[in-house]
Design an enzyme around this catalytic site. Structure first.
Site, PDB file in Angstrom:
ATOM      1  N   ASP A   5     -78.242  72.042 -54.451  1.00  0.00           N
ATOM      2  CA  ASP A   5     -77.140  71.240 -54.982  1.00  0.00           C
ATOM      3  C   ASP A   5     -77.477  70.924 -56.438  1.00  0.00           C
ATOM      4  O   ASP A   5     -78.589  71.199 -56.919  1.00  0.00           O
ATOM      5  CB  ASP A   5     -76.903  69.981 -54.145  1.00  0.00           C
ATOM      6  CG  ASP A   5     -75.464  69.492 -54.307  1.00  0.00           C
ATOM      7  OD1 ASP A   5     -74.803  69.889 -55.282  1.00  0.00           O
ATOM      8  OD2 ASP A   5     -74.999  68.708 -53.469  1.00  0.00           O
TER       9      ASP A   5
HETATM   10  C1  NOJ Z   1     -72.578  68.245 -56.214  1.00  0.00           C
HETATM   11  C2  NOJ Z   1     -71.949  68.267 -54.869  1.00  0.00           C
HETATM   12  O1  NOJ Z   1     -72.758  67.582 -53.930  1.00  0.00           O
HETATM   13  C3  NOJ Z   1     -71.682  69.663 -54.359  1.00  0.00           C
HETATM   14  O2  NOJ Z   1     -71.006  69.571 -53.144  1.00  0.00           O
HETATM   15  C4  NOJ Z   1     -70.908  70.441 -55.377  1.00  0.00           C
HETATM   16  O3  NOJ Z   1     -70.601  71.702 -54.882  1.00  0.00           O
HETATM   17  C5  NOJ Z   1     -71.741  70.525 -56.644  1.00  0.00           C
HETATM   18  N1  NOJ Z   1     -71.971  69.194 -57.150  1.00  0.00           N
HETATM   19  C6  NOJ Z   1     -71.059  71.357 -57.713  1.00  0.00           C
HETATM   20  O4  NOJ Z   1     -69.965  70.706 -58.203  1.00  0.00           O
END
Ligand code: NOJ
Length: 748
Positions: A287
């Protein structure tokens, strides 16, 4: 005849084997190509493939500014970009990648969570439809639009089970139940990925957040998770497993630590379970920044150790933390990371680039004519409207106030959300460049279009979503008194639920319920629309308003869908995919709980029982609850046998009759309870459901099959077993509205 049948089987088998061998040949050809590219790559170029950056024009996390992104791409130091939308922009970046030594194409990833230009209802709302085909179609349309706009890869579906409505990201999943969640996970993966990766109407799915992110302590986003292995396997992992089995191309790990080990550096999750037991062949992306965040978790000292921890644990791509970019080469030189680990991650990523067809044509998804066509396809709006109508939950309808007549003389439409456009999109909408909010159908427009010319629609805002300003009340009360019926649209702002939007207070904000009270005092009937990304607490509304529709955030067709339901062109059929608490004090609350040694038998007697002294044991609205304008009768439950061996199955049937005046759909739900187990079993578990449509007075027999799989659970050694003994069988219109019961035995 028999001979003909044999021939048919032979031909089918030959065809099947042929398809298999073609597939195998295609796969080994891709493996061969991956190997040949890998052999040409320097260590830096390999590490580049594992590095993903944010394109700076959209932001979904804490940004690190890189002035020299283009140079890095040209030097083969970047494998993927996120938040890069549109054929023009993706083409520009891809062209830069084509100037690199090996011309390895970039992957463009994007959070396409519930639609792209056409915004569909938020995922939790779609889950309320219990309509797997519609959910799949919604994902497929989103994929079609995104792929036409240059995107290869969506960071969806989020399949985290969520049982705490304080957690803002509850809006992004399918609710609390592993069975429903697994089916929806599969539908979404199939919808996004279409027939085959590489088709220009498909994108790679990214199943997230692996794992247990939805169980963040206290519902606080990014918080720790502490859970038993059994709960992990029984409740939180099934949707991930279902998504992996459906062929999801990629997974994303998570921000949380699980029992003290950050998910990003968790080898048990990524290597043992996902890539090991489940045989996952795709790649895992971290993430946003989560590799670097292991320093803050406190399991590693610095970026060097963070990169070591992540790659060892099975994390392939680094989203935005730069830990791989800054440390992997040194780790390899120091013999801390075996080059084979790097090669494995690079191969997984290259394989997907080959499967998408990007090596043959890096601009395959950059066709501006296709983009224009896909973003302006009227069928998409139509599907979004239907999906939205299917997502609206009718919570209350006293004296059949709804549906309203299109000839109602005067309607007062009141509330802070009546005329808003963008609010309807909910969190995680996509800002498509060059597209403004004008194509969104407001609730006002939706109702207005539906009403007959002789009717009058009055408007007052009444109050804001937040704050204590009541100066708009008199105007609202005035138009209410002039009307035959009032529609009041209240709820949260769209950015009150979503990532980093956890709340300790989930009451309807501001003075909105006070506005309702003032309107009810006029004596006029009031229909309340509740717009939200999570289960809110709204006891005053629930107890006093005669009619309530839970409309969540419905997307670009919100106004039309709400009007379809209010005026009866669509008979509501949605059922809650998550339990609604009475107060935050009841959280976490979910239907498939254990009985405990001191269960409450009667809610008015809590003495020495597992209960709160000051609160009912019951939720406000239970899992599976939702009304229709018609009524359904359940009868004639029949089981083919009351004793089954593990190798056998029970067929059961039940008759559903529409006894009301409207054609309607019912979600018939099957729950089981294992009476005695070597491990405590929940008081009920959803094991099957079917959604059927019936005309007034029409009856239909629906059938279910109970097999060993439905009776199995993880025993104390985490083995998937069905234990002999008695099972209760419950057929209901919700988890609490059980209409028919029986029991049966699993025998040795
Ligand atoms: C953080 C989020 O937790 C995740 O779900 C997302 O895909 C990414 N940022 C990218 O935006």
């Amino acid at each position: 005849m028999i001979i003909e049948k044999k021939w048919a089987i032979c031909i089918f088998l030959l065809f099947f084997l042929n398809c298999l061998s073609v597939l195998n040949a295609q796969q080994s050809m891709i493996d061969y190509k991956v190997d040949s590219v890998l052999r040409l790559m320097t260590l830096d170029e390999k590490i580049g493939q594992l590095n993903q950056y944010n394109d700076d024009h959209l932001v979904t996390g804490p940004v690190t500014i890189d002035k020299d992104k283009a140079t890095q791409i040209r030097q083969g130091q970047v494998g993927s970009l996120l938040n890069c939308i549109g054929t023009a922009r993706t083409k520009k970046w891809q062209a830069i990648a084509m100037q690199s030594r090996l011309k390895i194409p970039l992957l463009f990833g994007q959070d396409v969570i519930h639609g792209f230009k056409t915004t569909f209802p938020i995922p939790l709302a779609e889950a309320a439809s219990w309509d797997l085909e519609a959910i799949k179609l919604s994902a497929h349309i989103a994929a079609t639009e995104a792929a036409a706009s240059g995107i290869h890869w969506t960071f969806a579906p989020m399949v985290d089970i969520a049982r705490d409505p304080r957690w803002g990201r509850i809006m992004e999943g399918a609710g609390e139940d592993p069975y429903l969640g697994s089916l929806i996970a599969k539908a979404r993966v199939n919808g996004f990925q279409g027939k085959e990766l590489g088709d220009t109407d498909a994108v790679m799915a990214c199943v997230k957040h692996f794992a247990a992110y939805g169980a963040a302590i206290g519902g606080r986003d990014y918080n720790s998770v502490d859970m038993s292995d059994r709960q992990l396997w029984e409740v939180y992992l099934p949707p991930f497993k279902a998504a992996a089995e459906a062929g999801a191309a990629t997974f994303m790990n998570a921000f949380n630590d699980l029992n003290g080990i950050p998910a990003t550096g968790n080898a048990y999750l990524q290597r043992t379970i996902l890539k090991g037991k489940w045989g996952f062949k795709g790649f895992i992306v971290s993430d946003w920044g989560s590799i670097g965040e292991m320093i803050d978790h406190g399991t590693v000292k610095n970026g060097y150790e963070a990169a070591l921890s992540a790659i060892t644990a099975g994390n392939d791509m680094d989203m935005e933390s730069r830990s791989y970019k800054n440390n992997l080469a040194q780790l390899v030189k120091d013999h801390k990371v075996d080059i084979r680990l790097v090669d494995e991650s690079v191969s997984r990523i290259l394989r997907k680039k080959f499967e998408l067809g990007l090596f043959e044509d890096p601009y395959k998804f950059c066709n501006p004519i296709r983009e224009q066509k896909a973003l302006n396809n009227p069928n998409h709006a139509n599907a979004a409207r239907q999906m939205a109508a299917k997502s609206i939950v009718l919570l209350k309808n006293e004296n059949q106030l709804l549906p309203l007549s299109k000839n109602t003389k005067t309607i007062a439409f009141i509330g802070p959300l009546v005329k808003s456009l963008k609010q309807n999109k909910g969190f995680w909408d996509v800002e498509v460049p060059g597209v403004d909010s004008n194509f969104i159908v407001s609730q006002w427009e939706g109702i207005k279009h539906k009403l007959n010319a002789t009717s009058t629609l009055l408007y007052a805002k009444g109050c804001d979503i937040e704050g204590d300003d009541k100066t708009g009340f008199p105007e609202a009360i005035k138009i209410a008194t002039e009307a035959d019926v009032v529609i009041l649209s209240i709820g949260e702002r769209r950015d009150m639920s979503g990532e980093a939007k956890s709340r300790s207070n989930i009451n309807i904000p501001g003075v909105q319920e006070e506005l309702l009270k003032a309107l009810l005092a006029t004596g006029k009937p009031v229909v309340v629309l509740i717009n939200a990304g999570r289960p809110l607490v709204f006891n005053y509304t629930a107890d006093n308003a005669p009619a309530i529709l839970y409309t969540w955030w419905l997307g670009s067709e919100a106004g039309n869908a709400i009007a379809d339901v209010i005026f009866g062109d669509y008979n509501p059929s949605a059922k809650l995919p998550v339990t609604f608490p009475r107060t935050v004090g009841q959280i976490p609350i979910y239907y498939s709980h254990f009985n405990t040694g001191r269960p409450v038998i009667n809610d008015s007697n809590h003495l020495y029982k597992s209960a709160y002294n000051d609160l009912s044991i019951l939720p406000k609205y239970e899992f599976g609850y939702g009304l229709s304008y018609t009524k359904f009768n359940y009868s004639h439950l029949q089981l083919s046998t009351h004793k089954m061996k593990a190798s056998e199955q029970i067929e059961l049937s039940v008759t559903i009759t529409n006894t009301g005046k409207y054609t309607g759909e019912e979600v018939v739900q099957l729950y089981l309870r294992d009476r005695v187990g070597s491990i405590v079993r929940p008081v009920e578990e959803l094991k099957d459901f079917i959604k059927i449509k019936l005309n007034p007075n029409e009856s239909r027999q629906v059938r279910f099959v109970i097999n060993k799989e439905k009776l199995s659970f993880y025993n104390k050694n985490l083995e998937w077993v069905a234990e002999p003994g008695e099972f209760d069988l419950m057929i209901g219109a919700s988890s609490a509205d059980i209409r028919l019961k029986d029991s049966f035995e699993l025998v040795n």
